[in-house]
Motif scaffolding. Structure first.
Motif, PDB file in Angstrom:
ATOM      1  N   MET A   1       0.839  -1.204   0.000  1.00 58.89           N
ATOM      2  CA  MET A   1       0.000   0.000   0.000  1.00 58.89           C
ATOM      3  C   MET A   1       0.873   1.254   0.000  1.00 58.89           C
ATOM      4  N   LEU A   2       0.360   2.316  -0.575  1.00 60.31           N
ATOM      5  CA  LEU A   2       1.078   3.578  -0.572  1.00 60.31           C
ATOM      6  C   LEU A   2       1.064   4.189   0.819  1.00 60.31           C
ATOM      7  N   GLY A   3       2.086   4.982   1.123  1.00 59.51           N
ATOM      8  CA  GLY A   3       2.115   5.686   2.401  1.00 59.51           C
ATOM      9  C   GLY A   3       2.940   4.948   3.433  1.00 59.51           C
ATOM     10  N   PHE A   4       2.940   5.506   4.655  1.00 55.38           N
ATOM     11  CA  PHE A   4       3.653   4.923   5.789  1.00 55.38           C
ATOM     12  C   PHE A   4       2.650   4.679   6.904  1.00 55.38           C
ATOM     13  N   TYR A   5       2.843   3.578   7.634  1.00 53.45           N
ATOM     14  CA  TYR A   5       1.850   3.176   8.620  1.00 53.45           C
ATOM     15  C   TYR A   5       2.477   2.783   9.959  1.00 53.45           C
ATOM     16  N   ASP A   6       3.697   3.253  10.213  1.00 59.16           N
ATOM     17  CA  ASP A   6       4.324   2.896  11.475  1.00 59.16           C
ATOM     18  C   ASP A   6       3.806   3.783  12.602  1.00 59.16           C
ATOM     19  N   TYR A   7       4.324   3.529  13.807  1.00 60.86           N
ATOM     20  CA  TYR A   7       3.794   4.204  14.992  1.00 60.86           C
ATOM     21  C   TYR A   7       4.035   5.715  14.987  1.00 60.86           C
ATOM     22  N   THR A   8       4.926   6.206  14.130  1.00 61.87           N
ATOM     23  CA  THR A   8       5.224   7.645  14.131  1.00 61.87           C
ATOM     24  C   THR A   8       4.082   8.486  13.568  1.00 61.87           C
ATOM     25  N   VAL A   9       3.191   7.877  12.791  1.00 57.75           N
ATOM     26  CA  VAL A   9       2.090   8.637  12.195  1.00 57.75           C
ATOM     27  C   VAL A   9       0.717   8.133  12.629  1.00 57.75           C
ATOM     28  N   VAL A  10       0.662   7.050  13.386  1.00 61.00           N
ATOM     29  CA  VAL A  10      -0.637   6.458  13.718  1.00 61.00           C
ATOM     30  C   VAL A  10      -1.494   7.415  14.546  1.00 61.00           C
ATOM     31  N   LEU A  11      -0.877   8.197  15.431  1.00 61.23           N
ATOM     32  CA  LEU A  11      -1.647   9.131  16.245  1.00 61.23           C
ATOM     33  C   LEU A  11      -2.265  10.224  15.371  1.00 61.23           C
ATOM     34  N   THR A  12      -1.573  10.615  14.318  1.00 66.41           N
ATOM     35  CA  THR A  12      -2.114  11.595  13.383  1.00 66.41           C
ATOM     36  C   THR A  12      -3.344  11.033  12.682  1.00 66.41           C
ATOM     37  N   TYR A  13      -3.279   9.767  12.273  1.00 67.43           N
ATOM     38  CA  TYR A  13      -4.423   9.126  11.624  1.00 67.43           C
ATOM     39  C   TYR A  13      -5.608   9.002  12.593  1.00 67.43           C
ATOM     40  N   ILE A  14      -5.308   8.686  13.844  1.00 71.94           N
ATOM     41  CA  ILE A  14      -6.373   8.583  14.852  1.00 71.94           C
ATOM     42  C   ILE A  14      -7.052   9.938  15.042  1.00 71.94           C
ATOM     43  N   SER A  15      -6.251  10.999  15.109  1.00 69.47           N
ATOM     44  CA  SER A  15      -6.796  12.348  15.254  1.00 69.47           C
ATOM     45  C   SER A  15      -7.727  12.690  14.099  1.00 69.47           C
ATOM     46  N   LEU A  16      -7.327  12.332  12.887  1.00 66.45           N
ATOM     47  CA  LEU A  16      -8.163  12.595  11.714  1.00 66.45           C
ATOM     48  C   LEU A  16      -9.467  11.815  11.796  1.00 66.45           C
ATOM     49  N   ALA A  74       6.875  10.807  17.040  1.00 69.35           N
ATOM     50  CA  ALA A  74       7.631  10.644  15.785  1.00 69.35           C
ATOM     51  C   ALA A  74       9.131  10.784  16.022  1.00 69.35           C
ATOM     52  N   ARG A  75       9.515  11.715  16.901  1.00 70.84           N
ATOM     53  CA  ARG A  75      10.943  11.957  17.133  1.00 70.84           C
ATOM     54  C   ARG A  75      11.617  10.846  17.923  1.00 70.84           C
ATOM     55  N   THR A  76      10.829   9.922  18.500  1.00 68.77           N
ATOM     56  CA  THR A  76      11.452   8.808  19.225  1.00 68.77           C
ATOM     57  C   THR A  76      12.085   7.801  18.272  1.00 68.77           C
ATOM     58  N   ASP A  82      12.397  10.235   3.380  1.00 66.50           N
ATOM     59  CA  ASP A  82      11.022  10.117   2.894  1.00 66.50           C
ATOM     60  C   ASP A  82      10.031  10.062   4.055  1.00 66.50           C
ATOM     61  N   GLU A  83      10.375   9.341   5.110  1.00 66.36           N
ATOM     62  CA  GLU A  83       9.494   9.247   6.276  1.00 66.36           C
ATOM     63  C   GLU A  83       9.346  10.603   6.953  1.00 66.36           C
ATOM     64  N   LYS A  84      10.437  11.362   7.047  1.00 66.93           N
ATOM     65  CA  LYS A  84      10.371  12.692   7.659  1.00 66.93           C
ATOM     66  C   LYS A  84       9.509  13.631   6.830  1.00 66.93           C
ATOM     67  N   LYS A  85       9.732  13.621   5.517  1.00 68.62           N
ATOM     68  CA  LYS A  85       8.954  14.501   4.643  1.00 68.62           C
ATOM     69  C   LYS A  85       7.474  14.110   4.644  1.00 68.62           C
ATOM     70  N   PHE A  86       7.223  12.809   4.635  1.00 72.30           N
ATOM     71  CA  PHE A  86       5.837  12.331   4.678  1.00 72.30           C
ATOM     72  C   PHE A  86       5.178  12.760   5.984  1.00 72.30           C
ATOM     73  N   ILE A 104       1.778  14.828   5.981  1.00 68.76           N
ATOM     74  CA  ILE A 104       0.553  14.190   6.472  1.00 68.76           C
ATOM     75  C   ILE A 104       0.037  14.896   7.720  1.00 68.76           C
ATOM     76  N   ASP A 105       0.957  15.407   8.537  1.00 66.38           N
ATOM     77  CA  ASP A 105       0.534  16.130   9.736  1.00 66.38           C
ATOM     78  C   ASP A 105      -0.225  17.395   9.356  1.00 66.38           C
ATOM     79  N   SER A 106       0.296  18.138   8.392  1.00 68.80           N
ATOM     80  CA  SER A 106      -0.368  19.381   7.989  1.00 68.80           C
ATOM     81  C   SER A 106      -1.673  19.111   7.237  1.00 68.80           C
ATOM     82  N   LEU A 107      -1.686  18.074   6.402  1.00 73.44           N
ATOM     83  CA  LEU A 107      -2.918  17.734   5.683  1.00 73.44           C
ATOM     84  C   LEU A 107      -4.029  17.362   6.662  1.00 73.44           C
ATOM     85  N   CYS A 108      -3.681  16.575   7.672  1.00 76.98           N
ATOM     86  CA  CYS A 108      -4.671  16.207   8.686  1.00 76.98           C
ATOM     87  C   CYS A 108      -5.076  17.411   9.528  1.00 76.98           C
TER      88      CYS A 108
END
Length: 205
Positions: free
Chosen positions: A1-16, A52-54, A61-65, A69-73
């Protein structure tokens, strides 16, 4: 699948996800739940960067994504979501709609500018940001619940207060001012204040 789904962005997805659910409640007139969702989204946003910083081995690519994704959400959670709540609360006249348009445009400009400057900053340093340039877009997660909480005391002036707050916040989004990023004690205070407001809203205190 496209995108990243690790723990560094999961909280952002939950917020959305929480914000989207809150929008459905606002359209149904359930403002307590809608504003509760807005506040919870704000709390998620406070900690997603720290999480994310942990991860020290993030690729470029992960940093830029993460930045994108944070700003889009954020546009959805703290730009569009508050607009929907305010519109459903009664900001429907021509002046009010113009104010909501201003707020929406200002939120997009702010986040677009943030993306450009943050990418440059992260290329130069791994340190956490100490100052915001302009009022952070998540500030509406504190302001709107308290305005809604005071609606009974404001009476017929509630909509006036809501209009004034939205236009001021929108202007501050794109104002060239430095706002110190909250450190842990301040974050705890803000969380406590939001919790108190929500508790009063739900008649728990």
């Amino acid at each position: 699948m496209l995108g990243f789904y690790d723990y560094t962005v999961v909280l952002t997805y939950i917020s959305l996800g929480i914000s989207i659910f809150g929008m459905t409640r606002a359209f149904n007139g359930d403002f307590k739940v809608a504003i509760f969702c807005l506040a919870i989204s704000g709390l998620c946003d406070m900690f997603d960067g720290k999480i994310a910083r942990t991860k020290k081995d993030r690729t470029d690519d992960e940093k830029k994504f993460g930045i994108q994704i944070d700003s889009l959400c954020d546009v959805v959670c703290f730009g569009i979501f508050p607009i929907i709540i305010c519109f459903c609360l009664g900001m429907r006249g021509s002046v009010s709609v113009a104010i909501l348009i201003l707020y929406g445009i200002a939120s997009v400009i702010r986040l677009g500018y943030f993306n450009v400057t943050e990418e440059k900053r992260q290329n130069d340093t791994e340190e956490a940001r100490k100052y915001y340039q302009g009022l952070p877009i998540t500030s509406m997660t504190i302001i709107l619940p308290f305005i809604y909480l005071m609606r009974r005391n404001c009476g017929i002036h509630f909509l006036f207060a809501l209009n004034v707050a939205v236009v001021i916040v929108g202007i501050l989004f794109i104002s060239d001012i430095k706002v110190k990023k909250p450190q842990n004690p301040v974050v705890i205070l803000l969380v406590a204040l939001v919790a108190l407001a929500l508790a009063k809203m739900f008649h728990l205190v």
